[in-house]
Design a protein around this motif. Sequence first.
Motif, PDB file in Angstrom:
ATOM      1  N   VAL A   1       0.924  -0.277  -3.566  1.00 50.26           N
ATOM      2  CA  VAL A   1       0.640  -0.199  -4.989  1.00 50.26           C
ATOM      3  C   VAL A   1       1.964  -0.214  -5.727  1.00 50.26           C
ATOM      4  CG1 VAL A   1      -0.377   1.210  -6.816  1.00 50.26           C
ATOM      5  CG2 VAL A   1      -1.452   1.121  -4.577  1.00 50.26           C
TER       6      VAL A   1
ATOM      7  N   LEU B   1       4.405   0.843  -8.319  1.00 50.88           N
ATOM      8  CA  LEU B   1       4.527   2.063  -9.111  1.00 50.88           C
ATOM      9  C   LEU B   1       5.086   1.740 -10.492  1.00 50.88           C
ATOM     10  CD1 LEU B   1       5.761   4.676  -6.507  1.00 50.88           C
ATOM     11  CD2 LEU B   1       3.507   4.445  -7.514  1.00 50.88           C
ATOM     12  N   THR B   2       4.189   1.295 -11.339  1.00 50.05           N
ATOM     13  CA  THR B   2       4.578   1.055 -12.723  1.00 50.05           C
ATOM     14  C   THR B   2       4.537   2.391 -13.457  1.00 50.05           C
ATOM     15  OG1 THR B   2       2.292   0.652 -13.399  1.00 50.05           O
ATOM     16  CG2 THR B   2       3.561  -1.258 -12.629  1.00 50.05           C
TER      17      THR B   2
ATOM     18  N   PHE C   1       2.778   3.230 -15.937  1.00 55.18           N
ATOM     19  CA  PHE C   1       1.375   3.564 -16.198  1.00 55.18           C
ATOM     20  C   PHE C   1       0.710   4.169 -14.962  1.00 55.18           C
ATOM     21  CE2 PHE C   1      -3.138   2.231 -16.344  1.00 55.18           C
ATOM     22  CZ  PHE C   1      -3.525   3.002 -17.429  1.00 55.18           C
ATOM     23  N   THR C   2       0.987   3.621 -13.789  1.00 54.98           N
ATOM     24  CA  THR C   2       0.411   4.136 -12.546  1.00 54.98           C
ATOM     25  C   THR C   2       0.917   5.545 -12.265  1.00 54.98           C
ATOM     26  OG1 THR C   2       0.332   1.891 -11.682  1.00 54.98           O
ATOM     27  CG2 THR C   2       0.091   3.662 -10.094  1.00 54.98           C
ATOM     28  N   VAL C   3       2.189   5.793 -12.487  1.00 54.32           N
ATOM     29  CA  VAL C   3       2.754   7.131 -12.269  1.00 54.32           C
ATOM     30  C   VAL C   3       2.105   8.139 -13.212  1.00 54.32           C
ATOM     31  CG1 VAL C   3       4.858   8.500 -12.414  1.00 54.32           C
ATOM     32  CG2 VAL C   3       4.929   6.238 -11.362  1.00 54.32           C
TER      33      VAL C   3
ATOM     34  N   ARG D   1      -0.862   7.910 -14.543  1.00 57.68           N
ATOM     35  CA  ARG D   1      -2.236   8.107 -14.072  1.00 57.68           C
ATOM     36  C   ARG D   1      -2.282   9.055 -12.883  1.00 57.68           C
ATOM     37  NH1 ARG D   1      -4.347   2.360 -12.915  1.00 57.68           N
ATOM     38  NH2 ARG D   1      -4.818   3.509 -11.041  1.00 57.68           N
ATOM     39  N   TYR D   2      -1.363   8.886 -11.925  1.00 59.79           N
ATOM     40  CA  TYR D   2      -1.333   9.770 -10.758  1.00 59.79           C
ATOM     41  C   TYR D   2      -1.045  11.208 -11.170  1.00 59.79           C
ATOM     42  CZ  TYR D   2      -1.271   5.775  -7.527  1.00 59.79           C
ATOM     43  OH  TYR D   2      -1.585   4.651  -6.805  1.00 59.79           O
TER      44      TYR D   2
ATOM     45  N   SER E   1      -4.079  12.670 -12.905  1.00 66.02           N
ATOM     46  CA  SER E   1      -5.159  12.940 -11.949  1.00 66.02           C
ATOM     47  C   SER E   1      -4.885  14.217 -11.159  1.00 66.02           C
ATOM     48  CB  SER E   1      -5.322  11.775 -10.984  1.00 66.02           C
ATOM     49  OG  SER E   1      -5.737  10.629 -11.658  1.00 66.02           O
TER      50      SER E   1
END
Length: 92
Positions: free
Chosen positions: A3, A5-6, A8-10, A12-13, A16
């Motif tokens: 995946v 790691l943009t 946005f992804t960081v 989101r993680y 969460s």
Amino acid sequence: HDVALTPFTVVRYIASIGMLIFSIIIVGALMFTGNTRVAKDANPWVALIVCILAIVWLSMIEGQQASLVGLPPVDFDLYKDTHPLTYKNTAL
């Protein structure tokens, strides 16, 4: 799967994980203040153990369901020798 790691992804993680920790704290606090039926009638530790066992059981059942839905299109010979229990379950 890799995946990317943009930012946005960081975010989101982190969000969460934060919501998961918050939920665990709230549920634990409700159990140990006696705001659940099991904790009120029995013991908060019993309520906690029942909750943990229910989550473990549910995760096993969900994994089994995913295997039974996802593996039938796959050729059985690919995992017959490496995963004999899975082969028996899907060959039913």
